[in-house]
Write a protein that holds these residues in place. Structure first.
Motif, PDB file in Angstrom:
ATOM      1  N   THR A 119       9.781  24.346  28.963  1.00 50.85           N
ATOM      2  CA  THR A 119       9.271  22.992  28.703  1.00 50.85           C
ATOM      3  C   THR A 119       7.918  22.997  27.988  1.00 50.85           C
ATOM      4  O   THR A 119       7.769  22.287  26.988  1.00 50.85           O
ATOM      5  CB  THR A 119       9.242  22.150  29.991  1.00 50.85           C
ATOM      6  OG1 THR A 119       8.757  22.935  31.075  1.00 50.85           O
ATOM      7  CG2 THR A 119      10.620  21.645  30.335  1.00 50.85           C
ATOM      8  N   SER A 158      17.579  18.346  34.001  1.00 49.69           N
ATOM      9  CA  SER A 158      17.197  17.399  32.953  1.00 49.69           C
ATOM     10  C   SER A 158      15.850  16.741  33.259  1.00 49.69           C
ATOM     11  O   SER A 158      15.022  16.533  32.359  1.00 49.69           O
ATOM     12  CB  SER A 158      18.293  16.335  32.817  1.00 49.69           C
ATOM     13  OG  SER A 158      17.983  15.440  31.808  1.00 49.69           O
ATOM     14  N   ALA A 159      15.620  16.455  34.546  1.00 47.84           N
ATOM     15  CA  ALA A 159      14.351  15.809  34.934  1.00 47.84           C
ATOM     16  C   ALA A 159      13.156  16.695  34.593  1.00 47.84           C
ATOM     17  O   ALA A 159      12.059  16.192  34.322  1.00 47.84           O
ATOM     18  CB  ALA A 159      14.382  15.496  36.428  1.00 47.84           C
ATOM     19  N   SER A 215      11.788  15.709  31.267  1.00 52.07           N
ATOM     20  CA  SER A 215      11.550  14.286  31.009  1.00 52.07           C
ATOM     21  C   SER A 215      10.166  14.000  30.439  1.00 52.07           C
ATOM     22  O   SER A 215       9.954  12.958  29.832  1.00 52.07           O
ATOM     23  CB  SER A 215      11.782  13.468  32.280  1.00 52.07           C
ATOM     24  OG  SER A 215      10.882  13.903  33.276  1.00 52.07           O
ATOM     25  N   SER A 216       9.234  14.918  30.620  1.00 52.32           N
ATOM     26  CA  SER A 216       7.884  14.665  30.090  1.00 52.32           C
ATOM     27  C   SER A 216       7.790  14.965  28.594  1.00 52.32           C
ATOM     28  O   SER A 216       6.765  14.669  27.964  1.00 52.32           O
ATOM     29  CB  SER A 216       6.861  15.506  30.850  1.00 52.32           C
ATOM     30  OG  SER A 216       7.160  16.878  30.660  1.00 52.32           O
ATOM     31  N   ASP A 238      13.954  13.073  22.667  1.00 51.74           N
ATOM     32  CA  ASP A 238      15.168  12.760  23.419  1.00 51.74           C
ATOM     33  C   ASP A 238      15.718  14.012  24.075  1.00 51.74           C
ATOM     34  O   ASP A 238      15.814  15.058  23.447  1.00 51.74           O
ATOM     35  CB  ASP A 238      16.253  12.210  22.471  1.00 51.74           C
ATOM     36  CG  ASP A 238      15.938  10.803  22.023  1.00 51.74           C
ATOM     37  OD1 ASP A 238      15.113  10.151  22.687  1.00 51.74           O
ATOM     38  OD2 ASP A 238      16.516  10.378  21.021  1.00 51.74           O
ATOM     39  N   LYS A 279      19.121  15.251  26.374  1.00 51.78           N
ATOM     40  CA  LYS A 279      20.392  14.844  26.957  1.00 51.78           C
ATOM     41  C   LYS A 279      21.176  16.052  27.439  1.00 51.78           C
ATOM     42  O   LYS A 279      20.947  17.181  26.985  1.00 51.78           O
ATOM     43  CB  LYS A 279      21.221  14.005  25.981  1.00 51.78           C
ATOM     44  CG  LYS A 279      21.896  14.774  24.884  1.00 51.78           C
ATOM     45  CD  LYS A 279      22.917  13.870  24.187  1.00 51.78           C
ATOM     46  CE  LYS A 279      23.735  14.655  23.180  1.00 51.78           C
ATOM     47  NZ  LYS A 279      24.807  13.901  22.573  1.00 51.78           N
TER      48      LYS A 279
END
Ligand code: SF4
Length: 271
Positions: A208, A257-258, A261-262, A266, A268
């Motif tokens: 991330t 997926s969470a 989220s930051s 997009d 998915k």
């Protein structure tokens, strides 16, 4: 003449809807420099056609029609591929689709790939290249202006783990990704979620911030484990390196997926 350039492919899939926007034709190149232990297209790894039980049953269309039904892969010209591709132009136009070059690793056959991309550009057909990113930079630089969208895989952030599970370093891949983004290429990142390997806490914790530091990534697609390739190893008389794995359940996918989220892009689940 670009139409006479030839290469080796192992399948052409019409009406594909998970390999880029709209309705697409996906051309699967044979040959890949990686050896991902979870590979669900093991028949793509060797550049040459090879024995595979029942290949002709699975790989129909023009690819298998004239060949040995127990051999996967065949040599084709750009002209032959474009003949197949052009059958569905009306669907591309209506859906915002086009052609996806996948594999294997399409950049393993750089001249064939470039010739196909030129043929598509001449016909105003939208193009996607689905790549591991493991290729000499000049091969990518030679096609970047002809590609409408890259689907670019990110697998493992740890260098040692990347070598262990794919057979190659991730340094060139990361360098190429940055260079593509610097050149203004449109890039969707794809993360194959392999149970206990790429979907681990340690890998996600590195992925991330790495993605957050990249400028201009269009989207991130998290790909749940797909067991489709497991029976292919037997048909190729190869050993499946990982054995049977389970696709992640929905709640686990939602939790993964969470984690993304930051990101300012997009995200998915699925391609
Ligand atoms: S990069 Fe793709 S085709 Fe190549 S070995 Fe890995 S999963 Fe298979």
């Amino acid at each position: 003449m670009i139409m006479e350039v030839a290469g080796v492919i192992f399948d052409v899939k019409r009406f594909a809807v998970h390999d880029g926007p709209g309705i697409r034709t996906t051309v699967f190149f044979k040959g890949c420099p990686l050896r991902c232990r979870w590979c669900h297209n093991p028949e793509s790894q060797r550049l040459r056609p090879e024995p595979m039980a029942g290949a002709g049953r699975r790989y129909c269309g023009f690819v298998g029609a004239e060949g040995d039904p127990n051999v996967v892969g065949r040599s084709v010209t750009v002209e032959a591929v474009m003949r197949e591709v052009e059958k569905d132009v009306v669907f591309y136009d209506e859906s915002g689709g086009g052609v996806t070059f996948s594999g294997g690793e399409p950049l393993q056959q750089p001249h064939f790939l470039r010739a196909l991309l030129e043929a598509c550009r001449e016909r105003a057909i939208h193009t996607v290249v689905d790549t591991s990113g493991f290729a000499p930079w000049p091969h990518l630089a030679a096609i970047v202006e002809l590609v409408d969208l890259f689907l670019f895989d990110l697998k493992l952030m740890d260098e040692v783990a990347h070598r262990e599970y794919t057979g190659v370093s991730n340094q060139l891949i990361q360098e190429n990704l940055r260079r593509l983004l610097d050149r203004g290429a449109r890039v969707v990142l794809r993360v194959p979620l392999i149970p206990g390997i790429t979907d681990t806490e340690a890998n996600l914790a590195q992925l991330t911030p790495f993605i957050a530091g990249l400028p201009g990534v269009e989207a991130v697609h998290l790909l749940p484990y797909n067991p489709i390739g497991e029976d292919k190893y037997e048909r190729l008389r190869k050993t499946n390196p990982l054995g049977r794995l389970q696709t992640q359940p929905d709640d686990a996918l939602a939790a993964i997926s969470a984690r993304f989220s930051s990101l300012p892009t997009d995200v998915k689940i699925g391609g």
